[in-house]
Design a protein around this motif. Structure first.
Motif, mmCIF file in Angstrom:
data_model
loop_
_atom_site.group_PDB
_atom_site.id
_atom_site.type_symbol
_atom_site.label_atom_id
_atom_site.label_comp_id
_atom_site.label_asym_id
_atom_site.label_seq_id
_atom_site.Cartn_x
_atom_site.Cartn_y
_atom_site.Cartn_z
ATOM 1 N N THR A 170 0.863 -1.179 0.000
ATOM 2 C CA THR A 170 0.000 0.000 0.000
ATOM 3 C C THR A 170 0.896 1.223 0.000
ATOM 4 O O THR A 170 1.917 1.269 0.693
ATOM 5 C CB THR A 170 -0.897 0.005 1.254
ATOM 6 N N VAL A 171 0.488 2.251 -0.790
ATOM 7 C CA VAL A 171 1.219 3.512 -0.800
ATOM 8 C C VAL A 171 0.221 4.645 -0.557
ATOM 9 O O VAL A 171 -0.961 4.514 -0.849
ATOM 10 C CB VAL A 171 1.974 3.745 -2.129
ATOM 11 N N VAL A 172 0.738 5.748 0.006
ATOM 12 C CA VAL A 172 -0.091 6.929 0.274
ATOM 13 C C VAL A 172 0.650 8.146 -0.253
ATOM 14 O O VAL A 172 1.826 8.351 0.059
ATOM 15 C CB VAL A 172 -0.369 7.082 1.791
ATOM 16 N N ASN A 173 -0.050 8.953 -1.044
ATOM 17 C CA ASN A 173 0.538 10.175 -1.566
ATOM 18 C C ASN A 173 0.764 11.139 -0.405
ATOM 19 O O ASN A 173 -0.150 11.384 0.387
ATOM 20 C CB ASN A 173 -0.370 10.796 -2.628
ATOM 21 N N LYS A 174 1.946 11.710 -0.332
ATOM 22 C CA LYS A 174 2.313 12.585 0.778
ATOM 23 C C LYS A 174 1.538 13.903 0.794
ATOM 24 O O LYS A 174 1.390 14.524 1.842
ATOM 25 C CB LYS A 174 3.813 12.895 0.742
ATOM 26 N N VAL A 175 1.022 14.334 -0.345
ATOM 27 C CA VAL A 175 0.310 15.607 -0.417
ATOM 28 C C VAL A 175 -1.204 15.395 -0.386
ATOM 29 O O VAL A 175 -1.909 16.002 0.417
ATOM 30 C CB VAL A 175 0.720 16.397 -1.678
ATOM 31 N N THR A 176 -1.695 14.523 -1.263
ATOM 32 C CA THR A 176 -3.147 14.347 -1.400
ATOM 33 C C THR A 176 -3.717 13.287 -0.469
ATOM 34 O O THR A 176 -4.926 13.200 -0.313
ATOM 35 C CB THR A 176 -3.511 13.953 -2.840
ATOM 36 N N LEU A 177 -2.842 12.476 0.110
ATOM 37 C CA LEU A 177 -3.220 11.350 0.977
ATOM 38 C C LEU A 177 -4.020 10.286 0.221
ATOM 39 O O LEU A 177 -4.745 9.503 0.830
ATOM 40 C CB LEU A 177 -3.980 11.830 2.217
ATOM 41 N N GLU A 178 -3.873 10.274 -1.106
ATOM 42 C CA GLU A 178 -4.489 9.212 -1.902
ATOM 43 C C GLU A 178 -3.866 7.885 -1.508
ATOM 44 O O GLU A 178 -2.644 7.766 -1.394
ATOM 45 C CB GLU A 178 -4.264 9.463 -3.392
ATOM 46 N N VAL A 235 -1.507 12.840 9.416
ATOM 47 C CA VAL A 235 -0.352 13.728 9.370
ATOM 48 C C VAL A 235 0.820 12.946 8.805
ATOM 49 O O VAL A 235 1.150 11.859 9.305
ATOM 50 C CB VAL A 235 0.003 14.252 10.786
ATOM 51 N N VAL A 236 1.423 13.480 7.744
ATOM 52 C CA VAL A 236 2.635 12.870 7.190
ATOM 53 C C VAL A 236 3.798 13.348 8.043
ATOM 54 O O VAL A 236 3.992 14.549 8.227
ATOM 55 C CB VAL A 236 2.840 13.270 5.712
ATOM 56 N N GLU A 237 4.526 12.400 8.566
ATOM 57 C CA GLU A 237 5.678 12.715 9.411
ATOM 58 C C GLU A 237 6.850 11.878 8.923
ATOM 59 O O GLU A 237 6.896 10.670 9.148
ATOM 60 C CB GLU A 237 5.346 12.408 10.870
ATOM 61 N N GLY A 238 7.755 12.554 8.211
ATOM 62 C CA GLY A 238 8.881 11.837 7.620
ATOM 63 C C GLY A 238 8.375 10.855 6.573
ATOM 64 O O GLY A 238 7.686 11.222 5.641
ATOM 65 N N ASP A 239 8.708 9.581 6.769
ATOM 66 C CA ASP A 239 8.273 8.543 5.836
ATOM 67 C C ASP A 239 7.153 7.705 6.416
ATOM 68 O O ASP A 239 6.979 6.540 6.049
ATOM 69 C CB ASP A 239 9.466 7.649 5.465
ATOM 70 N N ASP A 240 6.403 8.282 7.330
ATOM 71 C CA ASP A 240 5.291 7.542 7.916
ATOM 72 C C ASP A 240 4.080 8.456 8.058
ATOM 73 O O ASP A 240 4.133 9.647 7.797
ATOM 74 C CB ASP A 240 5.692 6.955 9.277
ATOM 75 N N GLU A 296 -4.602 15.356 19.823
ATOM 76 C CA GLU A 296 -5.825 16.076 20.202
ATOM 77 C C GLU A 296 -5.636 17.580 20.014
ATOM 78 O O GLU A 296 -6.540 18.272 19.560
ATOM 79 C CB GLU A 296 -6.229 15.745 21.637
ATOM 80 N N GLU A 297 -4.467 18.080 20.340
ATOM 81 C CA GLU A 297 -4.164 19.501 20.178
ATOM 82 C C GLU A 297 -4.175 19.893 18.699
ATOM 83 O O GLU A 297 -4.675 20.961 18.335
ATOM 84 C CB GLU A 297 -2.794 19.800 20.798
ATOM 85 N N GLU A 298 -3.629 19.036 17.838
ATOM 86 C CA GLU A 298 -3.601 19.317 16.399
ATOM 87 C C GLU A 298 -5.000 19.218 15.780
ATOM 88 O O GLU A 298 -5.273 19.848 14.756
ATOM 89 C CB GLU A 298 -2.677 18.318 15.683
ATOM 90 N N LYS A 299 -5.870 18.440 16.397
ATOM 91 C CA LYS A 299 -7.218 18.254 15.844
ATOM 92 C C LYS A 299 -8.103 19.488 15.994
ATOM 93 O O LYS A 299 -9.016 19.687 15.199
ATOM 94 C CB LYS A 299 -7.902 17.059 16.514
ATOM 95 N N VAL A 300 -7.822 20.323 16.982
ATOM 96 C CA VAL A 300 -8.680 21.496 17.229
ATOM 97 C C VAL A 300 -8.774 22.394 15.997
ATOM 98 O O VAL A 300 -9.882 22.662 15.501
ATOM 99 C CB VAL A 300 -8.225 22.273 18.484
ATOM 100 N N PRO A 301 -7.664 22.884 15.433
ATOM 101 C CA PRO A 301 -7.794 23.737 14.246
ATOM 102 C C PRO A 301 -8.321 22.971 13.029
ATOM 103 O O PRO A 301 -9.013 23.530 12.183
ATOM 104 C CB PRO A 301 -6.384 24.267 14.001
#
Length: 168
Positions: free
Chosen positions: A3-11, A41-46, A52-57
């Motif tokens: 499985t692969v995920v596009n880093k920008v579109t999250l496809e 959230v793309v973080e490095g290669d994962d 919870e804090e990031e989910k607010v905005p």
């Protein structure tokens, strides 16, 4: 196969041949978070789920987007209902005739065409009321629950004719 995920579109693409995907654009075999994509959230290669804090905005932006979409749907519903009764050119011509009748103080034509103008205003008020409820909603569920019922409004259509107005 992976499985692969596009880093920008999250496809997400499943069962792909890894060497066919550029690692600068695609995450290869990431752990897919058990959360809606808006929280990915793309973080490095994962990939990880937002904190919870990031989910607010993210939630604030998502709610704003849902409000905008719902208001668009309500406006489109109203426009379709209006256009099911009167073509745009007819409404424009009726407005012209109303303006002309007002300038020449032709009270009969003004009264007749004002029925159409009032009916349209009544429809606008219905839409604006629904939009206000959407704008005040605090949850996506509340936004989605707002509906626009136009049955009574449509039944009140004065069935104005520009031909009749022109010949009065």
């Amino acid at each position: 196969m992976s499985t692969v995920v596009n880093k920008v579109t999250l496809e997400v693409r499943e069962s792909v041949n890894e060497p066919d995907y550029d690692t600068s654009l695609w995450l290869i075999a990431p752990t897919i978070p058990n959360a809606p994509k808006r929280y990915w959230v793309v973080e490095g290669d994962d990939l990880r789920e937002a904190t919870e804090e990031e989910k607010v905005p993210i939630d604030i932006e998502y709610l704003a987007q849902q409000k905008e979409l719902r208001i668009g749907v309500l406006r489109e519903q109203y426009n379709e209902a209006l256009e099911s009764r009167y073509e745009t050119r007819t409404l424009l011509y009726a407005n012209y005739l109303l303006t002309k009748a007002m300038a020449s103080m032709d009270d009969d034509v003004v009264e007749y065409l004002s029925e159409l103008a009032q009916w349209i205003e009544d429809g606008d008020v219905l839409v604006e009321t629904a939009e206000s409820i959407v704008s005040a909603s605090q949850t996506v569920e509340d936004v989605q629950a707002v509906t626009l019922t136009l049955t009574s409004w449509l039944e009140a259509d004065p069935k104005v004719s520009t031909r009749i107005a022109r010949n009065m």
